[in-house]
Scaffold this active site. Structure first.
Site, PDB file in Angstrom:
ATOM      1  N   GLY A   1     -10.038 -26.616 -25.422  1.00  0.00           N
ATOM      2  CA  GLY A   1      -9.158 -27.751 -25.693  1.00  0.00           C
ATOM      3  C   GLY A   1      -8.185 -28.000 -24.547  1.00  0.00           C
ATOM      4  O   GLY A   1      -7.655 -27.059 -23.951  1.00  0.00           O
TER       5      GLY A   1
ATOM      6  N   LEU B   1      -8.909 -22.174 -38.408  1.00  0.00           N
ATOM      7  CA  LEU B   1      -9.473 -23.399 -37.837  1.00  0.00           C
ATOM      8  C   LEU B   1      -8.811 -24.650 -38.409  1.00  0.00           C
ATOM      9  O   LEU B   1      -8.488 -24.717 -39.591  1.00  0.00           O
ATOM     10  CB  LEU B   1     -10.976 -23.441 -38.096  1.00  0.00           C
ATOM     11  CG  LEU B   1     -11.770 -22.261 -37.516  1.00  0.00           C
ATOM     12  CD1 LEU B   1     -13.264 -22.457 -37.778  1.00  0.00           C
ATOM     13  CD2 LEU B   1     -11.505 -22.079 -36.022  1.00  0.00           C
TER      14      LEU B   1
ATOM     15  N   ARG C   1      -0.527 -22.254 -35.141  1.00  0.00           N
ATOM     16  CA  ARG C   1       0.854 -21.784 -35.294  1.00  0.00           C
ATOM     17  C   ARG C   1       1.751 -22.808 -35.984  1.00  0.00           C
ATOM     18  O   ARG C   1       2.869 -22.459 -36.383  1.00  0.00           O
ATOM     19  CB  ARG C   1       1.444 -21.405 -33.924  1.00  0.00           C
ATOM     20  CG  ARG C   1       0.838 -20.115 -33.361  1.00  0.00           C
ATOM     21  CD  ARG C   1       1.606 -19.603 -32.148  1.00  0.00           C
ATOM     22  NE  ARG C   1       1.176 -18.264 -31.757  1.00  0.00           N
ATOM     23  CZ  ARG C   1       0.323 -18.002 -30.752  1.00  0.00           C
ATOM     24  NH1 ARG C   1      -0.185 -18.982 -30.043  1.00  0.00           N
ATOM     25  NH2 ARG C   1      -0.007 -16.765 -30.475  1.00  0.00           N
TER      26      ARG C   1
ATOM     27  N   SER D   1      -2.173 -27.116 -34.204  1.00  0.00           N
ATOM     28  CA  SER D   1      -2.149 -25.741 -33.721  1.00  0.00           C
ATOM     29  C   SER D   1      -2.131 -24.820 -34.926  1.00  0.00           C
ATOM     30  O   SER D   1      -1.490 -25.133 -35.938  1.00  0.00           O
ATOM     31  CB  SER D   1      -0.892 -25.500 -32.877  1.00  0.00           C
ATOM     32  OG  SER D   1      -0.678 -24.106 -32.712  1.00  0.00           O
TER      33      SER D   1
ATOM     34  N   ASP E   1      -4.454 -26.497 -24.580  1.00  0.00           N
ATOM     35  CA  ASP E   1      -4.062 -25.350 -23.756  1.00  0.00           C
ATOM     36  C   ASP E   1      -4.526 -25.637 -22.326  1.00  0.00           C
ATOM     37  O   ASP E   1      -5.518 -25.081 -21.853  1.00  0.00           O
ATOM     38  CB  ASP E   1      -4.695 -24.081 -24.317  1.00  0.00           C
ATOM     39  CG  ASP E   1      -4.276 -23.853 -25.765  1.00  0.00           C
ATOM     40  OD1 ASP E   1      -3.177 -23.326 -25.983  1.00  0.00           O
ATOM     41  OD2 ASP E   1      -5.029 -24.251 -26.677  1.00  0.00           O
TER      42      ASP E   1
ATOM     43  N   MET F   1      -9.707 -18.374 -32.190  1.00  0.00           N
ATOM     44  CA  MET F   1      -9.081 -17.234 -32.855  1.00  0.00           C
ATOM     45  C   MET F   1      -9.018 -17.479 -34.365  1.00  0.00           C
ATOM     46  O   MET F   1      -8.211 -16.867 -35.074  1.00  0.00           O
ATOM     47  CB  MET F   1      -7.681 -16.983 -32.292  1.00  0.00           C
ATOM     48  CG  MET F   1      -7.723 -16.642 -30.795  1.00  0.00           C
ATOM     49  SD  MET F   1      -6.328 -15.667 -30.229  1.00  0.00           S
ATOM     50  CE  MET F   1      -4.978 -16.765 -30.593  1.00  0.00           C
TER      51      MET F   1
ATOM     52  N   HIS G   1     -10.002 -27.528 -33.559  1.00  0.00           N
ATOM     53  CA  HIS G   1     -11.171 -26.673 -33.350  1.00  0.00           C
ATOM     54  C   HIS G   1     -12.453 -27.418 -33.722  1.00  0.00           C
ATOM     55  O   HIS G   1     -13.467 -27.320 -33.030  1.00  0.00           O
ATOM     56  CB  HIS G   1     -11.093 -25.420 -34.230  1.00  0.00           C
ATOM     57  CG  HIS G   1      -9.914 -24.533 -33.950  1.00  0.00           C
ATOM     58  ND1 HIS G   1      -8.876 -24.384 -34.840  1.00  0.00           N
ATOM     59  CD2 HIS G   1      -9.614 -23.731 -32.899  1.00  0.00           C
ATOM     60  CE1 HIS G   1      -7.993 -23.528 -34.359  1.00  0.00           C
ATOM     61  NE2 HIS G   1      -8.406 -23.125 -33.171  1.00  0.00           N
TER      62      HIS G   1
ATOM     63  N   VAL H   1      -6.340 -32.980 -30.227  1.00  0.00           N
ATOM     64  CA  VAL H   1      -6.297 -33.658 -31.525  1.00  0.00           C
ATOM     65  C   VAL H   1      -4.877 -33.529 -32.070  1.00  0.00           C
ATOM     66  O   VAL H   1      -4.282 -32.444 -32.036  1.00  0.00           O
ATOM     67  CB  VAL H   1      -7.310 -33.040 -32.510  1.00  0.00           C
ATOM     68  CG1 VAL H   1      -7.224 -33.709 -33.874  1.00  0.00           C
ATOM     69  CG2 VAL H   1      -8.723 -33.145 -31.945  1.00  0.00           C
TER      70      VAL H   1
HETATM   71  P1  AMP Z   1      -7.221 -20.974 -30.492  1.00  0.00           P
HETATM   72  O1  AMP Z   1      -7.928 -20.644 -31.759  1.00  0.00           O
HETATM   73  O2  AMP Z   1      -5.815 -21.432 -30.690  1.00  0.00           O
HETATM   74  O3  AMP Z   1      -7.381 -19.909 -29.448  1.00  0.00           O
HETATM   75  O4  AMP Z   1      -7.961 -22.255 -29.918  1.00  0.00           O
HETATM   76  C1  AMP Z   1      -9.342 -22.247 -29.695  1.00  0.00           C
HETATM   77  C2  AMP Z   1      -9.705 -23.467 -28.897  1.00  0.00           C
HETATM   78  O5  AMP Z   1      -9.332 -24.643 -29.604  1.00  0.00           O
HETATM   79  C3  AMP Z   1      -8.978 -23.519 -27.540  1.00  0.00           C
HETATM   80  O6  AMP Z   1      -9.881 -23.985 -26.550  1.00  0.00           O
HETATM   81  C4  AMP Z   1      -7.886 -24.522 -27.804  1.00  0.00           C
HETATM   82  O7  AMP Z   1      -7.449 -25.195 -26.644  1.00  0.00           O
HETATM   83  C5  AMP Z   1      -8.568 -25.473 -28.755  1.00  0.00           C
HETATM   84  N1  AMP Z   1      -7.579 -26.233 -29.513  1.00  0.00           N
HETATM   85  C6  AMP Z   1      -6.532 -25.744 -30.220  1.00  0.00           C
HETATM   86  N2  AMP Z   1      -5.810 -26.751 -30.744  1.00  0.00           N
HETATM   87  C7  AMP Z   1      -6.399 -27.892 -30.346  1.00  0.00           C
HETATM   88  C8  AMP Z   1      -6.126 -29.286 -30.554  1.00  0.00           C
HETATM   89  N3  AMP Z   1      -5.064 -29.697 -31.274  1.00  0.00           N
HETATM   90  N4  AMP Z   1      -6.939 -30.200 -29.989  1.00  0.00           N
HETATM   91  C9  AMP Z   1      -8.007 -29.802 -29.258  1.00  0.00           C
HETATM   92  N5  AMP Z   1      -8.331 -28.511 -29.035  1.00  0.00           N
HETATM   93  C10 AMP Z   1      -7.541 -27.570 -29.564  1.00  0.00           C
END
Ligand code: AMP
Length: 287
Positions: free
Chosen positions: A156, A41, A196, A194, A159, A38, A45, A185
């Site tokens: 990741g 980054l 957020r 995150s 989640d 989303m 990511h 990570v």
């Molecule tokens: P998002 O942009 O939050 O929807 O995350 C996109 C992808 O990145 C998802 O598969 C998440 O699980 C992964 N992701 C988010 N944060 C982390 C992290 N700290 N370590 C590994 N993967 C992550």
């Protein structure tokens, strides 16, 4: 000396352009890995992108803030958007293509189909607090997997329930992409990266690593053989004492995410979700 042209990173914004770009990327049978995001980054990511590069010759990153997975009272409008920085990071990693559909392209007028995942989507945890969430995720991920048709798709472990839901969905719908989980990570102090985390105030940021610390403490006690109910009760109290509003701290079967009574019920995954001020944080670890 000729000057090296700046790294070019193609960005496509509608399905027709994506199909043309994918046909070119797939020339000579090159394998493709997709990293759905989303945007906003961070290194989490980028770890997915690096793993994708190891798996496949071509890497496609999607950036789409998916309205279907936000409830009306959630943060869709204010979700961090850092487009220029995202593109720079992806160009530096030499990603082959960015797929950034508009909401209208993803959900055109008359859009009327939604995937309703069960199994790991219906074991409580996130579903108990965000009942709209996994339907929205499964629907958009199914669309992304059908649009890009990758050989691999990276998700990741951060989640963890989402990783399970997506894996089950791809299997159940015979989508041929192999779903690959990537370890979480973390910051040096243990806080899971995150998008957020950007919402946290300086004081909240200091408290935020409590979640990971409590998870590791609980895991250590479980490994020692302490009773599950006691370990979780102490963990929950610690989290609340630090000022979080706890949604859940639970021990589940790491494969099915079903509730467990103790270590005899299979490998354990500890999962937590809690709010710090207005920011909702989630994390999980293996025991
Ligand atoms: P998002 O942009 O939050 O929807 O995350 C996109 C992808 O990145 C998802 O598969 C998440 O699980 C992964 N992701 C988010 N944060 C982390 C992290 N700290 N370590 C590994 N993967 C992550």
């Amino acid at each position: 000396m000729p000057v090296k042209p700046p790294q070019r990173l193609p960005v496509v914004r509608n399905v027709a352009a994506l199909r043309r770009a994918m046909a070119a990327l797939r020339a000579r049978g090159a394998s493709v890995a997709l990293v759905p995001t989303m945007g906003a980054l961070h290194e989490g990511h980028l770890a997915l992108v690096r793993q994708a590069k190891r798996r496949a010759k071509r890497v496609v990153v999607s950036i789409f803030v998916n309205p279907a997975q936000f409830a009306p009272n959630e943060d869709f409008g204010s979700y961090p958007r850092t487009w220029d920085a995202d593109l720079k990071a992806l160009a530096d990693l030499k990603v082959d293509l960015v797929w950034a559909p508009t909401v209208k392209d993803m959900y055109p007028d008359g859009f009327a189909t939604r995937i309703e995942p069960a199994g790991p989507a219906k074991v409580g945890l996130e579903d108990a607090f965000r009942p709209h969430f996994f339907g929205g995720v499964a629907t958009v991920v199914a669309k992304l997997l059908l649009q890009v048709a990758p050989d691999f798709a990276m998700f990741g472990e951060k989640d963890f329930q989402q990783l399970k839901v997506v894996t089950a969905m791809a299997r159940d719908l015979d989508i041929p992409a192999r779903i690959v989980g990537v370890p979480t990570v973390r910051e040096k102090d243990g806080l899971a990266l995150s998008s957020r985390n950007a919402y946290l105030s300086a004081d909240e940021r200091k408290v935020a690593p409590t979640l990971h610390r409590v998870l590791t403490e609980c895991a250590a006690h479980l490994k020692k053989g302490d009773p599950l109910v006691d370990v979780l009760a102490v963990g929950r109290a610690k989290i609340e004492r630090m000022g979080f509003v706890l949604d859940y701290l639970e021990a589940r079967n790491a494969g099915t995410l079903e509730p467990i009574m103790g270590p005899k019920d299979g490998p354990i995954r500890l999962l937590v979700a809690a709010k710090l001020g207005t920011t909702r944080l989630i994390d999980n670890i293996a025991v």
